[in-house]
Design a protein around this motif. Structure first.
Motif, PDB file in Angstrom:
ATOM      1  N   LEU A 123     -57.657 -36.534  -0.534  1.00 62.97           N
ATOM      2  CA  LEU A 123     -57.976 -35.485   0.423  1.00 62.97           C
ATOM      3  C   LEU A 123     -57.293 -35.685   1.770  1.00 62.97           C
ATOM      4  O   LEU A 123     -56.795 -34.729   2.366  1.00 62.97           O
ATOM      5  N   HIS A 124     -57.247 -36.925   2.235  1.00 62.98           N
ATOM      6  CA  HIS A 124     -56.646 -37.210   3.538  1.00 62.98           C
ATOM      7  C   HIS A 124     -55.179 -36.760   3.555  1.00 62.98           C
ATOM      8  O   HIS A 124     -54.340 -37.293   2.843  1.00 62.98           O
ATOM      9  N   GLY A 125     -54.906 -35.737   4.332  1.00 60.49           N
ATOM     10  CA  GLY A 125     -53.543 -35.240   4.472  1.00 60.49           C
ATOM     11  C   GLY A 125     -53.097 -34.246   3.416  1.00 60.49           C
ATOM     12  O   GLY A 125     -51.971 -33.752   3.476  1.00 60.49           O
ATOM     13  N   ASN A 126     -53.963 -33.942   2.433  1.00 58.48           N
ATOM     14  CA  ASN A 126     -53.543 -33.057   1.345  1.00 58.48           C
ATOM     15  C   ASN A 126     -54.446 -31.844   1.144  1.00 58.48           C
ATOM     16  O   ASN A 126     -54.239 -31.083   0.197  1.00 58.48           O
ATOM     17  N   VAL A 127     -55.444 -31.645   1.986  1.00 56.84           N
ATOM     18  CA  VAL A 127     -56.400 -30.548   1.784  1.00 56.84           C
ATOM     19  C   VAL A 127     -55.677 -29.199   1.780  1.00 56.84           C
ATOM     20  O   VAL A 127     -55.909 -28.367   0.902  1.00 56.84           O
ATOM     21  N   TYR A 128     -54.796 -28.980   2.749  1.00 60.68           N
ATOM     22  CA  TYR A 128     -54.093 -27.702   2.810  1.00 60.68           C
ATOM     23  C   TYR A 128     -53.239 -27.496   1.559  1.00 60.68           C
ATOM     24  O   TYR A 128     -53.278 -26.431   0.934  1.00 60.68           O
ATOM     25  N   LYS A 129     -52.464 -28.509   1.181  1.00 67.06           N
ATOM     26  CA  LYS A 129     -51.597 -28.424  -0.005  1.00 67.06           C
ATOM     27  C   LYS A 129     -52.419 -28.125  -1.254  1.00 67.06           C
ATOM     28  O   LYS A 129     -52.072 -27.247  -2.036  1.00 67.06           O
ATOM     29  N   LEU A 130     -53.530 -28.843  -1.419  1.00 68.62           N
ATOM     30  CA  LEU A 130     -54.376 -28.631  -2.591  1.00 68.62           C
ATOM     31  C   LEU A 130     -55.038 -27.256  -2.567  1.00 68.62           C
ATOM     32  O   LEU A 130     -55.159 -26.601  -3.608  1.00 68.62           O
ATOM     33  N   SER A 131     -55.463 -26.818  -1.405  1.00 73.47           N
ATOM     34  CA  SER A 131     -56.148 -25.528  -1.315  1.00 73.47           C
ATOM     35  C   SER A 131     -55.203 -24.363  -1.626  1.00 73.47           C
ATOM     36  O   SER A 131     -55.650 -23.295  -2.022  1.00 73.47           O
ATOM     37  N   ARG A 132     -53.896 -24.575  -1.451  1.00 78.55           N
ATOM     38  CA  ARG A 132     -52.895 -23.543  -1.758  1.00 78.55           C
ATOM     39  C   ARG A 132     -52.366 -23.664  -3.192  1.00 78.55           C
ATOM     40  O   ARG A 132     -51.602 -22.811  -3.636  1.00 78.55           O
ATOM     41  N   SER A 133     -52.770 -24.699  -3.880  1.00 76.82           N
ATOM     42  CA  SER A 133     -52.315 -24.933  -5.248  1.00 76.82           C
ATOM     43  C   SER A 133     -53.236 -24.208  -6.233  1.00 76.82           C
ATOM     44  O   SER A 133     -54.453 -24.229  -6.096  1.00 76.82           O
ATOM     45  N   PHE A 134     -52.627 -23.578  -7.245  1.00 82.76           N
ATOM     46  CA  PHE A 134     -53.404 -22.814  -8.227  1.00 82.76           C
ATOM     47  C   PHE A 134     -54.473 -23.668  -8.903  1.00 82.76           C
ATOM     48  O   PHE A 134     -55.589 -23.210  -9.120  1.00 82.76           O
ATOM     49  N   TYR A 135     -54.151 -24.911  -9.243  1.00 82.16           N
ATOM     50  CA  TYR A 135     -55.112 -25.793  -9.903  1.00 82.16           C
ATOM     51  C   TYR A 135     -55.747 -26.785  -8.933  1.00 82.16           C
ATOM     52  O   TYR A 135     -56.911 -27.160  -9.093  1.00 82.16           O
ATOM     53  N   GLY A 136     -54.998 -27.194  -7.933  1.00 84.35           N
ATOM     54  CA  GLY A 136     -55.527 -28.126  -6.937  1.00 84.35           C
ATOM     55  C   GLY A 136     -56.709 -27.575  -6.168  1.00 84.35           C
ATOM     56  O   GLY A 136     -57.600 -28.314  -5.761  1.00 84.35           O
ATOM     57  N   CYS A 137     -56.734 -26.248  -5.988  1.00 85.56           N
ATOM     58  CA  CYS A 137     -57.856 -25.639  -5.250  1.00 85.56           C
ATOM     59  C   CYS A 137     -59.180 -25.858  -5.976  1.00 85.56           C
ATOM     60  O   CYS A 137     -60.237 -25.935  -5.350  1.00 85.56           O
ATOM     61  N   ARG A 138     -59.130 -26.024  -7.274  1.00 79.35           N
ATOM     62  CA  ARG A 138     -60.354 -26.273  -8.054  1.00 79.35           C
ATOM     63  C   ARG A 138     -60.921 -27.668  -7.753  1.00 79.35           C
ATOM     64  O   ARG A 138     -62.120 -27.871  -7.766  1.00 79.35           O
ATOM     65  N   VAL A 139     -60.014 -28.585  -7.494  1.00 81.30           N
ATOM     66  CA  VAL A 139     -60.435 -29.934  -7.102  1.00 81.30           C
ATOM     67  C   VAL A 139     -61.087 -29.882  -5.728  1.00 81.30           C
ATOM     68  O   VAL A 139     -62.134 -30.488  -5.506  1.00 81.30           O
ATOM     69  N   ILE A 140     -60.494 -29.118  -4.818  1.00 82.12           N
ATOM     70  CA  ILE A 140     -61.054 -28.969  -3.474  1.00 82.12           C
ATOM     71  C   ILE A 140     -62.433 -28.322  -3.539  1.00 82.12           C
ATOM     72  O   ILE A 140     -63.349 -28.709  -2.814  1.00 82.12           O
ATOM     73  N   GLN A 141     -62.609 -27.361  -4.411  1.00 80.68           N
ATOM     74  CA  GLN A 141     -63.890 -26.661  -4.528  1.00 80.68           C
ATOM     75  C   GLN A 141     -64.999 -27.586  -4.988  1.00 80.68           C
ATOM     76  O   GLN A 141     -66.161 -27.335  -4.694  1.00 80.68           O
ATOM     77  N   LYS A 142     -64.658 -28.634  -5.706  1.00 81.29           N
ATOM     78  CA  LYS A 142     -65.678 -29.605  -6.150  1.00 81.29           C
ATOM     79  C   LYS A 142     -66.257 -30.277  -4.950  1.00 81.29           C
ATOM     80  O   LYS A 142     -67.359 -30.638  -4.834  1.00 81.29           O
TER      81      LYS A 142
END
Length: 142
Positions: A123-142
């Motif tokens: 998460l540190h430094g990657n929240v924006y990247k993950l939130s814009r990713s089609f599959y990564g956003c699902r990890v952020i939602q957890k």
């Protein structure tokens, strides 16, 4: 001031040795469906460095998910440490079509050590990247 980051620890590839034949299995030359038929344990997959390969495969990901759900907290932590410190694929797997499901399981855990690894190494430094990713956003939602 940032909190101290968890330090890499030695990965215990011999965590469970229930069956000596199983622990010595060399599966690297086999296909994932064939390995699934053998019902290989997480420790065998770890020793053969197949965890990340399984996580990127449709049936392999489901297999790892089931194994992790029945694994002890120590086994789950060992797998996560392997992904973070040995394979260095935590971010890549979080954005993978099948790998993201496995990463979500680590967030569901009640283990503080797993949460700290995820916080510092994903998460540190990657929240924006993950939130814009089609599959990564699902990890952020957890």
């Amino acid at each position: 001031q940032q909190p101290p980051q968890p330090q890499p620890q030695r990965i215990d590839y011999d965590h469970d040795h229930d069956d000596e034949d199983e622990t010595n299995m060399d599966l690297r030359h086999m296909d994932i469906p064939d390995i699934i038929k053998l019902n290989a344990s997480l420790s065998v997959l770890l020793r053969n460095r197949l965890i990340c390969q399984f996580m990127k495969h449709q049936n392999g990901s489901r297999y790892i998910q089931e194994k992790l759900k029945n694994a002890s907290p120590d086994e789950r932590l060992t797998i996560l440490r392997h992904i973070v410190f040995v394979e260095h694929q935590l971010l890549e797997l979080s954005e993978d079509i099948f790998g993201n499901y496995v990463i979500q399981i680590f967030f569901d855990s009640q283990c503080q050590a797993q949460h700290e690894l995820l916080l510092h190494h994903l998460l540190h430094g990657n929240v924006y990247k993950l939130s814009r990713s089609f599959y990564g956003c699902r990890v952020i939602q957890k």
